[in-house]
Design a protein around this motif. Sequence first.
Motif, PDB file in Angstrom:
ATOM      1  N   ILE A 106       6.950 -18.088   6.973  1.00  0.00           N
ATOM      2  CA  ILE A 106       6.874 -17.709   5.563  1.00  0.00           C
ATOM      3  C   ILE A 106       5.518 -17.083   5.249  1.00  0.00           C
ATOM      4  O   ILE A 106       5.430 -16.131   4.457  1.00  0.00           O
ATOM      5  N   ALA A 107       4.465 -17.583   5.877  1.00  0.00           N
ATOM      6  CA  ALA A 107       3.148 -16.973   5.689  1.00  0.00           C
ATOM      7  C   ALA A 107       3.166 -15.513   6.136  1.00  0.00           C
ATOM      8  O   ALA A 107       2.587 -14.632   5.469  1.00  0.00           O
ATOM      9  N   GLU A 108       3.856 -15.232   7.237  1.00  0.00           N
ATOM     10  CA  GLU A 108       3.986 -13.847   7.694  1.00  0.00           C
ATOM     11  C   GLU A 108       4.837 -13.023   6.732  1.00  0.00           C
ATOM     12  O   GLU A 108       4.576 -11.842   6.506  1.00  0.00           O
ATOM     13  N   GLU A 109       5.859 -13.658   6.150  1.00  0.00           N
ATOM     14  CA  GLU A 109       6.689 -12.972   5.152  1.00  0.00           C
ATOM     15  C   GLU A 109       5.852 -12.601   3.934  1.00  0.00           C
ATOM     16  O   GLU A 109       5.978 -11.496   3.390  1.00  0.00           O
ATOM     17  N   ILE A 110       4.985 -13.518   3.496  1.00  0.00           N
ATOM     18  CA  ILE A 110       4.117 -13.249   2.352  1.00  0.00           C
ATOM     19  C   ILE A 110       3.201 -12.066   2.646  1.00  0.00           C
ATOM     20  O   ILE A 110       3.032 -11.166   1.818  1.00  0.00           O
ATOM     21  N   VAL A 111       2.605 -12.052   3.845  1.00  0.00           N
ATOM     22  CA  VAL A 111       1.732 -10.943   4.235  1.00  0.00           C
ATOM     23  C   VAL A 111       2.513  -9.634   4.283  1.00  0.00           C
ATOM     24  O   VAL A 111       2.020  -8.583   3.856  1.00  0.00           O
ATOM     25  N   MET A 112       3.740  -9.702   4.796  1.00  0.00           N
ATOM     26  CA  MET A 112       4.574  -8.499   4.868  1.00  0.00           C
ATOM     27  C   MET A 112       4.805  -7.911   3.483  1.00  0.00           C
ATOM     28  O   MET A 112       4.683  -6.700   3.273  1.00  0.00           O
ATOM     29  N   TYR A 113       5.130  -8.772   2.512  1.00  0.00           N
ATOM     30  CA  TYR A 113       5.336  -8.303   1.145  1.00  0.00           C
ATOM     31  C   TYR A 113       4.046  -7.736   0.559  1.00  0.00           C
ATOM     32  O   TYR A 113       4.059  -6.718  -0.140  1.00  0.00           O
ATOM     33  N   GLN A 114       2.921  -8.395   0.845  1.00  0.00           N
ATOM     34  CA  GLN A 114       1.654  -7.928   0.306  1.00  0.00           C
ATOM     35  C   GLN A 114       1.263  -6.570   0.864  1.00  0.00           C
ATOM     36  O   GLN A 114       0.638  -5.759   0.165  1.00  0.00           O
ATOM     37  N   GLU A 115       1.634  -6.314   2.106  1.00  0.00           N
ATOM     38  CA  GLU A 115       1.267  -5.044   2.727  1.00  0.00           C
ATOM     39  C   GLU A 115       2.239  -3.921   2.391  1.00  0.00           C
ATOM     40  O   GLU A 115       1.951  -2.753   2.660  1.00  0.00           O
ATOM     41  N   ASN A 116       3.383  -4.265   1.819  1.00  0.00           N
ATOM     42  CA  ASN A 116       4.337  -3.252   1.367  1.00  0.00           C
ATOM     43  C   ASN A 116       4.052  -2.962  -0.104  1.00  0.00           C
ATOM     44  O   ASN A 116       4.283  -3.819  -0.954  1.00  0.00           O
ATOM     45  N   PRO A 117       3.547  -1.772  -0.438  1.00  0.00           N
ATOM     46  CA  PRO A 117       3.139  -1.509  -1.825  1.00  0.00           C
ATOM     47  C   PRO A 117       4.231  -1.744  -2.859  1.00  0.00           C
ATOM     48  O   PRO A 117       3.968  -2.302  -3.925  1.00  0.00           O
ATOM     49  N   SER A 118       5.469  -1.354  -2.563  1.00  0.00           N
ATOM     50  CA  SER A 118       6.530  -1.501  -3.562  1.00  0.00           C
ATOM     51  C   SER A 118       6.851  -2.970  -3.827  1.00  0.00           C
ATOM     52  O   SER A 118       7.149  -3.359  -4.967  1.00  0.00           O
ATOM     53  N   ASP A 119       6.782  -3.815  -2.787  1.00  0.00           N
ATOM     54  CA  ASP A 119       7.016  -5.249  -2.972  1.00  0.00           C
ATOM     55  C   ASP A 119       5.843  -5.906  -3.701  1.00  0.00           C
ATOM     56  O   ASP A 119       6.041  -6.689  -4.640  1.00  0.00           O
ATOM     57  N   HIS A 120       4.636  -5.598  -3.259  1.00  0.00           N
ATOM     58  CA  HIS A 120       3.452  -6.209  -3.858  1.00  0.00           C
ATOM     59  C   HIS A 120       3.270  -5.767  -5.302  1.00  0.00           C
ATOM     60  O   HIS A 120       2.815  -6.544  -6.154  1.00  0.00           O
ATOM     61  N   LEU A 121       3.650  -4.532  -5.584  1.00  0.00           N
ATOM     62  CA  LEU A 121       3.555  -4.015  -6.955  1.00  0.00           C
ATOM     63  C   LEU A 121       4.374  -4.874  -7.912  1.00  0.00           C
ATOM     64  O   LEU A 121       3.950  -5.143  -9.037  1.00  0.00           O
ATOM     65  N   HIS A 122       5.543  -5.327  -7.453  1.00  0.00           N
ATOM     66  CA  HIS A 122       6.391  -6.169  -8.296  1.00  0.00           C
ATOM     67  C   HIS A 122       5.722  -7.503  -8.592  1.00  0.00           C
ATOM     68  O   HIS A 122       5.772  -7.994  -9.730  1.00  0.00           O
ATOM     69  N   ASP A 123       5.090  -8.102  -7.574  1.00  0.00           N
ATOM     70  CA  ASP A 123       4.400  -9.375  -7.798  1.00  0.00           C
ATOM     71  C   ASP A 123       3.239  -9.205  -8.776  1.00  0.00           C
ATOM     72  O   ASP A 123       3.011 -10.060  -9.640  1.00  0.00           O
ATOM     73  N   LEU A 124       2.502  -8.107  -8.642  1.00  0.00           N
ATOM     74  CA  LEU A 124       1.400  -7.847  -9.571  1.00  0.00           C
ATOM     75  C   LEU A 124       1.917  -7.646 -10.990  1.00  0.00           C
ATOM     76  O   LEU A 124       1.310  -8.116 -11.959  1.00  0.00           O
ATOM     77  N   LEU A 125       3.041  -6.956 -11.101  1.00  0.00           N
ATOM     78  CA  LEU A 125       3.621  -6.706 -12.423  1.00  0.00           C
ATOM     79  C   LEU A 125       4.078  -8.011 -13.064  1.00  0.00           C
ATOM     80  O   LEU A 125       3.876  -8.224 -14.271  1.00  0.00           O
ATOM     81  N   SER A 126       4.684  -8.894 -12.281  1.00  0.00           N
ATOM     82  CA  SER A 126       5.111 -10.189 -12.813  1.00  0.00           C
ATOM     83  C   SER A 126       3.917 -10.984 -13.327  1.00  0.00           C
ATOM     84  O   SER A 126       3.979 -11.619 -14.387  1.00  0.00           O
ATOM     85  N   LEU A 127       2.828 -10.937 -12.585  1.00  0.00           N
ATOM     86  CA  LEU A 127       1.624 -11.651 -13.004  1.00  0.00           C
ATOM     87  C   LEU A 127       1.063 -11.074 -14.297  1.00  0.00           C
ATOM     88  O   LEU A 127       0.592 -11.814 -15.171  1.00  0.00           O
ATOM     89  N   ALA A 128       1.136  -9.747 -14.439  1.00  0.00           N
ATOM     90  CA  ALA A 128       0.658  -9.114 -15.673  1.00  0.00           C
ATOM     91  C   ALA A 128       1.573  -9.436 -16.853  1.00  0.00           C
ATOM     92  O   ALA A 128       1.109  -9.622 -17.978  1.00  0.00           O
ATOM     93  N   LEU A 129       2.868  -9.500 -16.598  1.00  0.00           N
ATOM     94  CA  LEU A 129       3.840  -9.789 -17.658  1.00  0.00           C
ATOM     95  C   LEU A 129       3.770 -11.241 -18.118  1.00  0.00           C
ATOM     96  O   LEU A 129       3.846 -11.528 -19.318  1.00  0.00           O
ATOM     97  N   TRP A 130       3.666 -12.165 -17.141  1.00  0.00           N
ATOM     98  CA  TRP A 130       3.788 -13.594 -17.440  1.00  0.00           C
ATOM     99  C   TRP A 130       2.610 -14.383 -16.873  1.00  0.00           C
ATOM    100  O   TRP A 130       2.797 -15.260 -16.021  1.00  0.00           O
ATOM    101  N   PRO A 131       1.396 -14.128 -17.317  1.00  0.00           N
ATOM    102  CA  PRO A 131       0.259 -14.886 -16.799  1.00  0.00           C
ATOM    103  C   PRO A 131       0.369 -16.365 -17.168  1.00  0.00           C
ATOM    104  O   PRO A 131       0.873 -16.706 -18.240  1.00  0.00           O
ATOM    105  N   ASP A 132      -0.045 -17.223 -16.254  1.00  0.00           N
ATOM    106  CA  ASP A 132      -0.032 -18.674 -16.495  1.00  0.00           C
ATOM    107  C   ASP A 132       1.368 -19.199 -16.799  1.00  0.00           C
ATOM    108  O   ASP A 132       1.537 -20.168 -17.543  1.00  0.00           O
ATOM    109  N   HIS A 133       2.376 -18.557 -16.219  1.00  0.00           N
ATOM    110  CA  HIS A 133       3.760 -18.998 -16.402  1.00  0.00           C
ATOM    111  C   HIS A 133       4.483 -18.898 -15.062  1.00  0.00           C
ATOM    112  O   HIS A 133       4.176 -18.009 -14.252  1.00  0.00           O
TER     113      HIS A 133
END
Length: 407
Positions: A106-133
Amino acid sequence: MQHVESVSAGFFIPIGSRFEEAAINGSAHFAEHMIFKGTTTRNALDIAIEIEGSGGAINAYTTEDQTCLETRGPAELFPHFLEIMSDMLWNSTFPFEEVEREREVIAEEIVMYQENPSDHLHDLLSLALWPDHPLGRPITGSEASILGINAESLKAFTQQCYNCEGLTLAVAGNISHEAVVALADTLLPKSSQAKLPFKQYLHTPSAGSVPFIHDRRNNEQSHLALAFHTSGRHSEERHVLRMLSLLLGETMSSRLFQELREKRGLCYHISSDFSLYEDTGTFEIHAALDSDRLRESFKAIQEVLQEVIKNGFNADELAQAKRFASGQARIGLETPQAQMSWLGDSLTSFGSIVDPDKAREIQDSVTLEQCHALAKKTFQLENLAISSIGPHREKGMQALIDDFQLA
């Protein structure tokens, strides 16, 4: 579906990453991995061979608000598949060594998502939309949070969640309803626990600057995502939102695609989409852009949105979008797997089976006035959050956002 030779079956559990505490973020996803690692009577290889060796396939996934385990294969093997799925969900043993091994996977899966811009972009967007949630956290968890998950916590999580209220078995294919019910009665748990509560999200319009997260990388291409807060899946506006997304960016004839790609040649990828949860939702625009033309592209998106806010769409655009939506909906439900997913999603999300014909009728009744009204309501700076990945400095990106206007 007597005309097919296969059957698709899925267990839908109404528990996902938004039900987790921050310290154990990633538990639902970790548990989904671990149910493949062995039960009291089967090891991981046994599970794979008994499904694949008989001509079937098995898969699982985790979202913000559900976990699904699904199989598909020859119809006569449905009893065999259902028994294995039931064994995985309620008899998994979570061996210590398997948990530790899967933690690395799973740690490798997390790194894979982080290194894929389209996947990581979604995680960043979620954090911007719903901080502290919880909705703002990654479904996979983080490299730090998965270190706090162990065999005991996974057992406790699945014992509490995998037999909760709302657990659904959905089946489609060449098998009768009566046969499914008879098997379910022998294999499914006889009682269910109450569904876990989750932290509701109530959007407070931002009065100041637009929430924004940028990841500076030395890429030749810039990735940009804009998201607007919307109402949730139970709102009557969801059908209008579907039309709005089709009109704006889901198809090659949509406004954003035509303006940014076809007319100006600013990007290869530009699209819109929407996501709906129990209590909230988002309308999103994603673009992969030439970094040297980022400012021009950003301004083009602004102009398209401003035009829609001011004048809406025309009758020909809406008629075409409706035909596309209807055609894709009909085609999309031709397979047993699609029918099974429709049933499972309907029951998990709405508590009853949504009639596809009725859904298309409602969608076809959407008007230009409704689309225009929802566009004006949704596309406001106070609803907006943005994420980006690319070579630009955060200060430069912030300047672009500060100049972004929708009025």
